[in-house]
Design an enzyme around this catalytic site. Sequence first.
Site, short mmCIF file in Angstrom:
data_model
loop_
_atom_site.label_atom_id
_atom_site.label_comp_id
_atom_site.label_asym_id
_atom_site.label_seq_id
_atom_site.Cartn_x
_atom_site.Cartn_y
_atom_site.Cartn_z
CB SER A 29 33.29 24.51 -20.92
OG SER A 29 33.20 25.78 -20.32
CE LYS A 87 33.82 27.65 -23.14
NZ LYS A 87 32.67 27.74 -24.05
CE LYS A 140 32.40 29.21 -19.33
NZ LYS A 140 31.66 29.88 -20.41
CG ASP A 183 33.73 31.47 -22.90
OD1 ASP A 183 33.62 32.67 -23.23
OD2 ASP A 183 32.77 30.67 -22.86
CD GLU A 220 33.26 30.49 -26.15
OE1 GLU A 220 34.05 29.59 -25.80
OE2 GLU A 220 32.03 30.36 -26.09
CG ASP A 245 29.01 31.89 -26.77
OD1 ASP A 245 27.86 31.84 -27.23
OD2 ASP A 245 29.30 31.35 -25.67
CE LYS A 287 27.32 28.44 -25.99
NZ LYS A 287 27.41 29.43 -24.89
N GLY A 305 28.15 24.68 -25.68
CA GLY A 305 27.27 23.98 -24.75
C GLY A 305 26.60 24.97 -23.81
O1 OSB Z 1 29.81 30.67 -22.70
O2 OSB Z 1 29.98 28.77 -23.57
C1 OSB Z 1 29.54 29.47 -22.68
C2 OSB Z 1 27.78 27.41 -19.99
C3 OSB Z 1 26.67 28.19 -19.79
C4 OSB Z 1 26.51 29.36 -20.49
C5 OSB Z 1 27.49 29.77 -21.40
C6 OSB Z 1 28.60 28.99 -21.63
C7 OSB Z 1 28.75 27.79 -20.90
C8 OSB Z 1 29.90 26.93 -21.01
C9 OSB Z 1 29.72 25.48 -20.61
O3 OSB Z 1 31.00 27.29 -21.34
C10 OSB Z 1 29.47 24.61 -21.76
C11 OSB Z 1 28.96 23.25 -21.32
O4 OSB Z 1 29.71 22.50 -20.71
O5 OSB Z 1 27.79 22.95 -21.61
MG MG Z 2 30.99 31.04 -24.36
#
Ligand code: OSB
Ligand code: MG
Length: 367
Positions: free
Chosen positions: A136, A162, A164, A189, A214, A239, A263, A291
Amino acid sequence: MKITEITIRQLKMKLKAPFTTSFGTFHEREFLVLEAKDESGLIGWGESVAFHSPWYNEETLQTNWHMLEDFLIPLILNKELHHPDEVSKLFEPIRKNNMAKSSIEGAIWDIYAQQTGQSLAAALGGKKDKIEVGISIGIQNSIEELVALVDGYVKEGYKRMKIKIKPGWDLEVMRTLRETFPDVAFMADANSAYRLEDAETLKQLDAFQLTMIEQPLASDDIIDHASLQKLMETPICLDESIHSLEDARKAVELGSTKIINIKIGRVGGLTEAKKIHDYCEANSIPVWCGGMLESGIGRAHNVALTTLSNFILPGDTAGSNRYWEKDIIEPEVVVKDGYIEVPQQVGIGYEINRETVNSFTVAQKTY
Ligand code: OSB
Ligand code: MG
């Protein structure tokens, strides 16, 4: 099994590189680690993925500490338990606070796996000996920087990227990535940064063959996501909106989600995560493991969960070295050619480095 002692530790770890979402930037990660001991001396570890502030959901590490100390730990200490599935039953009178619940349940799953002489993955019913993972990537200062990062992660072997996104950091970004890397699996995401009124913009993402988008809309929504899915081809993956098997069922029945990001913390623990997995498998909804910038303890739990058969899509469980100069487990989680080898040792399968844990601990209390 009887849990006779639980220690809560608050850790603060500096991230190697800042991580930016549609909500803001993290430079460090503060979280709780739970150490549970049973009457035979076995020790299990759990992690709460709640953040310092309530931007992702309503929980924080302070609310978690309160819930653990005043409600959850008293429900567990010195109770006779036969299986970790009983933990979520004991917690039923307490509403939500899923990340707090999950931190205890995770430690009890770890002890259960040790007691029954198997890896956590095997205890959950997982069969894979390696899992496929993606990464991510947070919002960057420029598209050029993002392209350079993606290039590096492709070379490291990560199986999907992924990205953001947020309003203003979306179409141009995804177009450039698709043009620069025609064969890479990308997804986006939004962490709830859009509203249904933004459907025109979101629809344009269909041109970039994303494996999914996402959580584009509100963090508590499953209605508008169903409307949006009717307007766009890119599959929606929820999510933030999914906290339980019941949420998953309703979202799937409404057509709000075609894929689910599971999660462990968000759904209250491994038992509920497994139920969502099983429901999705029976209904042909692929899942993947999300994650939360976990330390090695939470990461180990994610690795174990991902060995279940319907974790078909690469998750966000990147290697320890993507986050930390030094993780608190040994060996660290290593990604090679886009895969993590699942440890075969009993329990979570990694040793906790107590010296490293102590060096990051800012508060602790034993119950
Ligand atoms: O939305 O998936 C998410 C990190 C913190 C809070 C929410 C998210 C995320 C990530 C990172 O996308 C995932 C990771 O590398 O642990
Ligand atoms: Mg997410």
